[in-house]
Write a protein that holds these residues in place. Sequence first.
Motif, PDB file in Angstrom:
ATOM      1  N   ALA A 168       0.832  -1.205   0.000  1.00  0.00           N
ATOM      2  CA  ALA A 168       0.000   0.000   0.000  1.00  0.00           C
ATOM      3  C   ALA A 168       0.864   1.253   0.000  1.00  0.00           C
ATOM      4  O   ALA A 168       0.556   2.238  -0.692  1.00  0.00           O
ATOM      5  N   LEU A 169       1.945   1.236   0.771  1.00  0.00           N
ATOM      6  CA  LEU A 169       2.831   2.406   0.800  1.00  0.00           C
ATOM      7  C   LEU A 169       3.486   2.614  -0.558  1.00  0.00           C
ATOM      8  O   LEU A 169       3.571   3.749  -1.057  1.00  0.00           O
ATOM      9  N   ASP A 170       3.931   1.521  -1.181  1.00  0.00           N
ATOM     10  CA  ASP A 170       4.545   1.628  -2.513  1.00  0.00           C
ATOM     11  C   ASP A 170       3.576   2.268  -3.514  1.00  0.00           C
ATOM     12  O   ASP A 170       3.931   3.205  -4.235  1.00  0.00           O
ATOM     13  N   THR A 171       2.372   1.747  -3.581  1.00  0.00           N
ATOM     14  CA  THR A 171       1.428   2.242  -4.582  1.00  0.00           C
ATOM     15  C   THR A 171       0.950   3.653  -4.262  1.00  0.00           C
ATOM     16  O   THR A 171       0.664   4.435  -5.171  1.00  0.00           O
ATOM     17  N   SER A 172       0.900   4.009  -2.983  1.00  0.00           N
ATOM     18  CA  SER A 172       0.449   5.359  -2.626  1.00  0.00           C
ATOM     19  C   SER A 172       1.395   6.412  -3.200  1.00  0.00           C
ATOM     20  O   SER A 172       0.962   7.492  -3.613  1.00  0.00           O
ATOM     21  N   HIS A 173       2.702   6.109  -3.242  1.00  0.00           N
ATOM     22  CA  HIS A 173       3.657   7.059  -3.802  1.00  0.00           C
ATOM     23  C   HIS A 173       3.415   7.258  -5.297  1.00  0.00           C
ATOM     24  O   HIS A 173       3.584   8.373  -5.821  1.00  0.00           O
TER      25      HIS A 173
ATOM     26  N   THR B 291      -0.649  12.711  -1.432  1.00  0.00           N
ATOM     27  CA  THR B 291       0.113  12.774  -0.174  1.00  0.00           C
ATOM     28  C   THR B 291      -0.743  12.396   1.023  1.00  0.00           C
ATOM     29  O   THR B 291      -0.228  11.842   1.999  1.00  0.00           O
ATOM     30  N   ASP B 292      -2.037  12.690   0.983  1.00  0.00           N
ATOM     31  CA  ASP B 292      -2.911  12.270   2.073  1.00  0.00           C
ATOM     32  C   ASP B 292      -2.929  10.745   2.186  1.00  0.00           C
ATOM     33  O   ASP B 292      -2.887  10.181   3.283  1.00  0.00           O
ATOM     34  N   LEU B 293      -2.996  10.087   1.042  1.00  0.00           N
ATOM     35  CA  LEU B 293      -3.017   8.627   1.020  1.00  0.00           C
ATOM     36  C   LEU B 293      -1.696   8.069   1.561  1.00  0.00           C
ATOM     37  O   LEU B 293      -1.688   7.149   2.391  1.00  0.00           O
ATOM     38  N   THR B 294      -0.595   8.634   1.126  1.00  0.00           N
ATOM     39  CA  THR B 294       0.711   8.183   1.621  1.00  0.00           C
ATOM     40  C   THR B 294       0.835   8.408   3.121  1.00  0.00           C
ATOM     41  O   THR B 294       1.314   7.537   3.860  1.00  0.00           O
ATOM     42  N   ALA B 295       0.388   9.577   3.589  1.00  0.00           N
ATOM     43  CA  ALA B 295       0.464   9.877   5.025  1.00  0.00           C
ATOM     44  C   ALA B 295      -0.388   8.907   5.827  1.00  0.00           C
ATOM     45  O   ALA B 295       0.014   8.454   6.906  1.00  0.00           O
ATOM     46  N   TYR B 296      -1.567   8.572   5.298  1.00  0.00           N
ATOM     47  CA  TYR B 296      -2.454   7.657   6.015  1.00  0.00           C
ATOM     48  C   TYR B 296      -1.815   6.264   6.127  1.00  0.00           C
ATOM     49  O   TYR B 296      -1.861   5.636   7.195  1.00  0.00           O
ATOM     50  N   VAL B 297      -1.202   5.784   5.041  1.00  0.00           N
ATOM     51  CA  VAL B 297      -0.572   4.466   5.072  1.00  0.00           C
ATOM     52  C   VAL B 297       0.640   4.483   5.999  1.00  0.00           C
ATOM     53  O   VAL B 297       0.890   3.520   6.732  1.00  0.00           O
TER      54      VAL B 297
END
Length: 473
Positions: free
Chosen positions: A263-268, A273-279
Amino acid sequence: MGQQPNELTPHAGPWHRWGYELRQFRQARGLTQQVLARRALIDRSHLGRFERAERPVPRHAAMALDRALDAAGALVRCWDEAEREAPQGVSGPVSRAGAAPHGANVRGHGVNDLVPLAGDASSQAVSPGGDVDTVVVPARIHGRIFFVPVPRRVVLASGLAGLAATAIPAGAAATEIADMDSPFEHFTQLRRVMVQTDNLIGPRHVLPALQQHLVSLATRRRAARGTDVLRLLSLETRFQELAGWFAQDIGDERTAQGHTARALDTSHITGDTDLTAYVLARKAQLAVDTGHPADALGLAAAARRTARSGSRVEVIAVLHGAHAHAVLGEGTQAHRAYDLALTLLDRAGTDGVWGSWLDAAYVRTARARSLAALGDYEQAAAGFDTAIAALPPVYRRDRGVYLARAARAHAGTGNATLAARIGVQAVGIAAETGSARIFGQLDRLDQVLAPAAAEDGVAEFRAALDRIVLHPA
């Protein structure tokens, strides 16, 4: 003459060294592979391949073997060293023949090639070692409750059929999805339904279905073009994060880490950035819950740096950092962080799906958990009692978590009778949902109440808990 054991090569690599240490401990205890496998609830053939570095070693398997061998954490520390020293991208051992590593995470370069392991994920929830006939279940080992991989047939034979349950039916959605012109809303609704179902019956039934939908979603995303690719990838990231949460709640740490990392990989890639911060915040939560609070502090700080100032995701990051401080015994820093979270929450706007559930009552309940970690059981018990009274009935699994934490807090105040009575309620929900978070608290409660076995209700609680966990032969 008996068959000579295969020669080991500890200098061939970190996993070979781990296998060598495992055999040394086993032989020092005078145990055969068969006896050790039975004690640790691990398939004997897997154990042999662990020793020869021919099979990925899940961390929970290393922990189970360490306990069965009374190795005082030596095998777990050796496992952590092997994990750090292994070549980047290798999640398990490499055979002596130089074959490709089992479980290696090989990624493509384009967005449409991003999640090649999605098709493998459906087996991980029920088979952390890669075997479809294995499930992760709570078992009592040396007086404690641990989540360990066990052959499904063993669980069924024990009479604990609920722990061997498979997925809820995925329905026709998976087969009909290819005919849909716009799958985004369909998958969004599916995710919402699975969140609701999880809180009613627990993740053990829901996770395999979610992983099946992940495969369909990844297939659809790879076939998409233009802006639809990033929209579907964003949704896929949320599915991966949710799968990590479900895996954590059934006690499958390896699968939880895998889904959350993806999830962190794909969020980038999405650029959200909200998605990355949440993960990142979820990784912090996973780190502290699996015994790595120092790592959680760093992840929570990274989540806050990444989150937009004034967003609810920023508040979530501060909350996970606060609990990490508490687990580390840093009470002053923990309370400051909770006060900061409340201040930030007052200023935060509405972020849609990000933290829509976050309110002052949630922060107070989170603080109650930290109060218990700091040993302030009186205030923790009061906080959990308030939270339980306000929790809607639909949050069945969460009620079990709160009940178990409240029982542990009341036991900490010395009220064993009340703790046992609340604990029995939590046992019922643990049996229904299979939640590792509930079982973990009940295990701690069981240890605290053991010296008070003569108190009213304590024996009943301990007997009820024993009935819903596996007992190795």
